[in-house]
Motif scaffolding. Structure first.
Motif, PDB file in Angstrom:
ATOM      1  N   THR A 266       0.835  -1.197   0.000  1.00 21.57           N
ATOM      2  CA  THR A 266       0.000   0.000   0.000  1.00 21.57           C
ATOM      3  C   THR A 266       0.869   1.247   0.000  1.00 21.57           C
ATOM      4  O   THR A 266       0.618   2.199  -0.739  1.00 21.57           O
TER       5      THR A 266
ATOM      6  N   ARG B 242       2.575   1.710  -3.305  1.00 27.32           N
ATOM      7  CA  ARG B 242       1.589   2.073  -4.317  1.00 27.32           C
ATOM      8  C   ARG B 242       1.405   3.586  -4.323  1.00 27.32           C
ATOM      9  O   ARG B 242       1.399   4.223  -5.375  1.00 27.32           O
TER      10      ARG B 242
ATOM     11  N   GLU C  67      -4.927  -2.820  -7.015  1.00 25.25           N
ATOM     12  CA  GLU C  67      -3.783  -2.069  -7.513  1.00 25.25           C
ATOM     13  C   GLU C  67      -4.147  -1.368  -8.824  1.00 25.25           C
ATOM     14  O   GLU C  67      -3.843  -0.194  -9.033  1.00 25.25           O
TER      15      GLU C  67
ATOM     16  N   SER D 276      -6.599   1.563  -8.212  1.00 24.31           N
ATOM     17  CA  SER D 276      -6.090   2.729  -7.498  1.00 24.31           C
ATOM     18  C   SER D 276      -5.000   3.458  -8.285  1.00 24.31           C
ATOM     19  O   SER D 276      -4.775   4.631  -8.062  1.00 24.31           O
TER      20      SER D 276
END
Lengths: 359, 282
Positions: A171, A174, A197, A200
């Motif tokens: 996270t 990312r 993934e 987002s």
């Protein structure tokens, strides 16, 4: 910064196995494109064809309007980040980052400047003299990104770069990736099997299945108007509820095993008696007052997630599984029947045979 | 399972010490024998402790020629052995790492055919093909040369096979990353593959150096010029020196000297050697 033009791209292996066929997409300058799909769908093959690591057997690939099919990876002005980092184990972090630049023959001062810049961006300054094995997974992946950044390429390629990391780090990285993309403004092409993934990160998602493109669109396109049953099923968690059945005589109901399972508030845009798959997302179902329900959920078990409660069960107690996502903390005893309603615009209808969208 | 009982500790140590004594005794005997005069070793009981002739024996061995060994100083033989061992070692490593590189990373016609051809030679030790090899060496005029001593022993299937197996464990992504980093085949070999093979090379170096150093039959066949004798041959000649009694104190001294270079190589490269044998991290 670059545009990519992929036309009728395909890959057929010498044995006659088709890995990818007929991919057409134009990628704009600075776009963040995510290729997503289950394993074996051909997404990595496409990325590797763009990189030049796999030969292109059909179609054409253009970067900035120039055909690059026959160019070596090093001459395509791309950089790639691999899933297992692929750092040179015997070189320091600095050595890893400067290797490509040295081969390019850049002057020393320029190399030093680029490495200083990239390591500041990625917070790697303190690790420049370490070897990859002395770094954690997240740091290694940052070095791999650094190696890509210093080359200042036209296109960045990422092959599942986060899947070897634990959930928390994933996270975090990312978010860093997203920020990096905004800062660099470069074209990113990113492969993942993780739909979260994809949703987002992407400006646009290319969703693949069995070597074919199922749909290309923004994350919200894919979420709100999936073009095929596969896309509907793949995007969203928990997955979309799907029921197979035939459209009733009044075109306002779904009939399954001779009984009406779902009632619709308006007429469906398909003919009566047609075999369809109806889909509705768990979060689009609401608890209705008694007697107002369009379908019933027989409660099986609950997943309490804090912010939400996911109720799993079956449609009208039959063999169709059904789940709904309710806000906040909810309780419901197993075996209870919950009447549910939904808005017409949240209904997805797919052809039962070929899975294409009907509404 | 580790049990901590005093008796077992004693027993295991006793067994170990016994093993060490058993293995080291001949070396000890050689060392002791090389410090005595010639008569001491022909009498019973043979001495178990150092005598006073160490200096004389060794200086005679290293500097002066021994008639029993054909009059060649041991220093000369040691030098020949060293040249032979090093040529064989470097030659084998160079040839085999290059051929393994070709077999693993390049697609050329009959690739597997070549690999199997190399592999099959594993089944033919030097002794089996010694006559044809000798014939080839004679016809090429390499008798009594360093080339004749080393070249026929350089081709190595074992080392090629070892490097091939090692290269196969290097992840493909590393090759691909190098391609994206604009490293051509030679650069990839030099900058990436060679440094990664460092520990394997060290392990092979030790094994091959000892193999080369201990060659006996081949140099025996190929050299008649005493200036090219190797130390292992020298020992053998001294033992079979015809009419006269074997000069045991010199023989043992030569044996001790012949042991030194392999021991030095092992000691110097031990760390890398162990790493090369056990390392799994890539």
């Amino acid at each position: 910064m670059a545009t990519l033009n992929i036309s009728s791209l395909g890959k057929v292996y010498p044995g006659g196995v088709t890995a990818v066929s007929d991919v057409n997409v134009g990628i704009d300058d600075g776009e963040f494109i995510v290729l997503v799909g289950p394993s074996g769908c051909g997404k990595s093959t496409i990325l590797r064809m763009i990189a030049g690591l796999e030969t292109i057997t059909e179609g054409e690939l253009q970067i900035d309007g120039r055909r690059v099919n026959e160019l070596e990876p090093g001459d395509r002005d791309i950089a790639m980040v691999f899933q297992n980092y692929a750092l040179y184990p015997h070189m320091s972090v600095r050595g890893n980052m400067e290797y490509g630049l040295k081969n390019e023959g850049l002057p020393k001062a320029e190399i030093a400047k680029r490495i200083a810049e990239a390591s500041r961006t990625l917070r790697l300054e303190d690790y420049l003299d370490r070897k990859p094995r002395q770094l954690s997974g997240g740091q290694r992946q940052r070095v791999a990104m650094g190696r890509a950044i210093v080359r200042d390429p036209k296109v960045f390629l990422f092959d599942e770069p986060l899947s070897n990391l634990d959930a928390k780090l994933r996270t975090q990285l990312r978010a860093e990736l997203k920020a990096l993309h905004q800062r660099l403004g470069a074209t990113f092409i990113y492969v993942t099997h993780d739909q979260v993934e994809a949703m987002s990160l992407a400006d646009r998602i290319i969703i693949m299945n069995a070597g074919r493109v199922e749909q290309i669109g923004t994350p919200m396109d894919l979420y709100l108007r999936p073009a095929t049953r596969f896309v509907a099923d793949f995007i969203g968690s928990p997955a979309m509820n799907m029921f197979e059945g035939t459209v009733g005589e009044d075109r306002q109901s779904l009939v399954y095993h001779g009984a009406e399972q779902v009632h619709f508030a308006a007429e469906l845009p398909v003919s009566a008696g047609q075999s369809v798959i109806m889909g509705v997302r768990p979060e689009h179902l609401q608890h209705a007052a008694e007697g107002q329900g369009q379908m019933d959920l027989t409660v099986g078990f609950l997943e309490q997630l804090g912010a939400d409660t996911v109720v799993h069960g079956t449609l009208n107690g039959g063999d169709n599984v059904l789940s709904i996502r309710l806000h906040g903390v909810q309780t419901s005893a197993p075996g209870t029947r919950l009447p549910l309603t939904f808005a017409m615009e949240n209904v997805h209808l797919f052809d039962a045979q070929n899975g294409t969208r009907l509404n | 399972m580790v049990e901590n009982r005093p008796f077992l500790t004693f027993l295991t140590h006793a067994v170990l010490i016994l093993g060490v004594v058993f293995l080291c005794f001949p070396v000890w005997m050689a060392l002791v024998a090389s410090t005595h005069g010639p008569e001491a070793l022909s009498r019973s009981p043979i001495p178990m402790w150092f005598g006073g002739q160490m200096w004389e024996n060794y200086s005679q061995l290293l500097a002066g020629g021994l008639p029993e060994a054909g009059g060649v100083p041991i220093g000369r033989m040691m030098f020949n052995s060293l040249i032979m061992a090093l040529c064989i070692t470097f030659g084998k490593i160079a040839i085999s790492i290059i051929s393994a590189y070709a077999i693993v990373y390049f697609r050329f016609p009959f690739r597997m055919g070549f690999f199997w051809m190399i592999f099959i030679t594993l089944m033919l030790p030097v002794e089996v093909r010694i006559l044809p090899t000798y014939d080839v060496v004679v016809k090429m005029g390499m008798l009594n040369t360093y080339a004749g001593l080393t070249v026929p022993l350089i081709a190595s299937a074992t080392a090629t096979f070892l490097f091939r197996q090692f290269f196969l464990t290097i992840p493909d992504e590393l090759v691909e990353a190098a391609r994206i980093d604009r490293a051509g085949p030679l650069r990839f070999f030099w900058d990436i593959l060679l440094p990664l093979s460092r520990t394997n090379i060290a392990a092979l170096f030790i094994i091959l150096f000892i193999f080369g150093w201990n060659q006996y039959l081949w140099p025996f066949l190929i050299t008649s010029d005493e200036g090219l004798y190797t130390v292992v041959m020298g020992i053998q000649r001294m033992v079979n020196s015809g009419e006269s009694l074997p000069v045991w104190h010199y023989i043992m001294g030569t044996a001790v000297l012949a042991m030194i270079p392999p021991v030095l190589v092992v000691v110097a490269m031990q760390k890398l050697f162990v790493k090369g044998l056990v390392e799994s991290e890539k």
